[in-house]
Design a protein around this motif. Structure first.
Motif, PDB file in Angstrom:
ATOM      1  N   ASP B  38      -2.167   0.022  -4.418  1.00 30.29           N
ATOM      2  CA  ASP B  38      -3.556   0.458  -3.864  1.00 30.29           C
ATOM      3  C   ASP B  38      -3.099   1.265  -2.423  1.00 30.29           C
ATOM      4  N   ASP B  40      -4.530   3.082  -0.125  1.00 26.95           N
ATOM      5  CA  ASP B  40      -5.371   2.871   1.013  1.00 26.95           C
ATOM      6  C   ASP B  40      -5.111   1.663   2.121  1.00 26.95           C
ATOM      7  N   LEU B  43      -1.633   2.834   3.877  1.00 33.90           N
ATOM      8  CA  LEU B  43      -1.739   3.970   4.704  1.00 33.90           C
ATOM      9  C   LEU B  43      -1.722   3.394   6.076  1.00 33.90           C
ATOM     10  N   GLN B  44      -2.224   1.986   6.480  1.00 31.59           N
ATOM     11  CA  GLN B  44      -2.119   1.492   7.644  1.00 31.59           C
ATOM     12  C   GLN B  44      -0.506   1.418   8.320  1.00 31.59           C
ATOM     13  N   MET B  81       1.375   8.035  -2.987  1.00 29.98           N
ATOM     14  CA  MET B  81       1.561   8.414  -1.602  1.00 29.98           C
ATOM     15  C   MET B  81       2.520   9.671  -1.187  1.00 29.98           C
ATOM     16  N   LYS B  89      -4.244  11.073   7.965  1.00 32.17           N
ATOM     17  CA  LYS B  89      -5.334  10.381   8.120  1.00 32.17           C
ATOM     18  C   LYS B  89      -6.659  10.926   8.302  1.00 32.17           C
TER      19      LYS B  89
END
Lengths: 117, 89
Positions: B38, B40, B43-44, B81, B89
């Protein structure tokens, strides 16, 4: 001693829908023939890639989670390497934390499926 | 003139140097496995160019930083990714 594995592979978007399904069925049969027990199977369908792979920007994603012998993985990856419909593949061995996470993921999938019904 | 500038009294002291305690979010909410599927969530831990953030910024412990790094590299391999991008972002 069978281990838990998880394989994700990407099919080229050039294939028609049923060709993609047929390739997936081919690998599923290969898994079952070699005594691998498929625990979970997910088809994410056509997704956009973050960067072009083999000059293509989308691909069919397919996930298999199964339990198999260690020596079977080399055979599976050789088949992936030979098949030009498969753009990219990744096989990962699942440790106990990963297996717990995968079990939770299956239940979550089931509950959402039940909710939709 | 110089005296009254030193007599400036702040009502409440300016909170410049109050250090916010960094913590490892995986240890805190007991996440044991970082999934590479996953993007998302991953992405942090990546900056705008898609590069991995260092531990001093995210505050994660060494053990989980390695797991995050491995998950991100696997996600990049699968095209979930990007390796390098701008304004991610």
């Amino acid at each position: 001693m069978s281990n838990h594995y998880e394989t994700v592979f990407i099919l080229t978007p050039v294939l028609s829908a049923d060709q993609a399904k047929e390739t997936v069925a081919l690998y599923k049969k290969m898994l079952q023939d070699n005594g691998a027990k498929v625990v979970n199977e997910e088809h994410w369908g056509m997704k956009k890639l973050a960067y072009p792979i083999q000059k293509k920007s989308t691909g069919f994603y397919q996930l298999f989670q199964y339990e198999a012998e260690g020596d079977f993985i080399a055979k599976l990856e050789l088949a992936f390497k030979r098949d030009e419909r498969v753009m990219r593949f990744l096989t990962v061995k699942l440790d106990k934390h990963a297996q717990a996470y995968a079990k939770k993921r299956i239940e979550r999938k089931k509950s959402t499926a039940k909710a939709e019904k | 003139m110089a005296e009254n500038s030193s007599e400036i009294r702040y009502l409440n002291p300016p909170a410049i140097d109050v250090k916010k305690e960094k913590y490892c979010r995986f240890k805190k909410n007991r996440i044991k496995y970082i999934d590479f599927k996953d993007p998302d969530f991953l992405l942090q831990f990546v900056n705008e160019q898609g590069k991995l953030l260092p531990r001093r910024i995210t505050g994660t412990s060494l053990k989980y930083q390695r797991k995050v790094a491995q998950a991100i590299k696997r996600a990049r391999h699968l095209g979930l990714m990007p390796y390098v991008t701008d304004l991610l972002k």
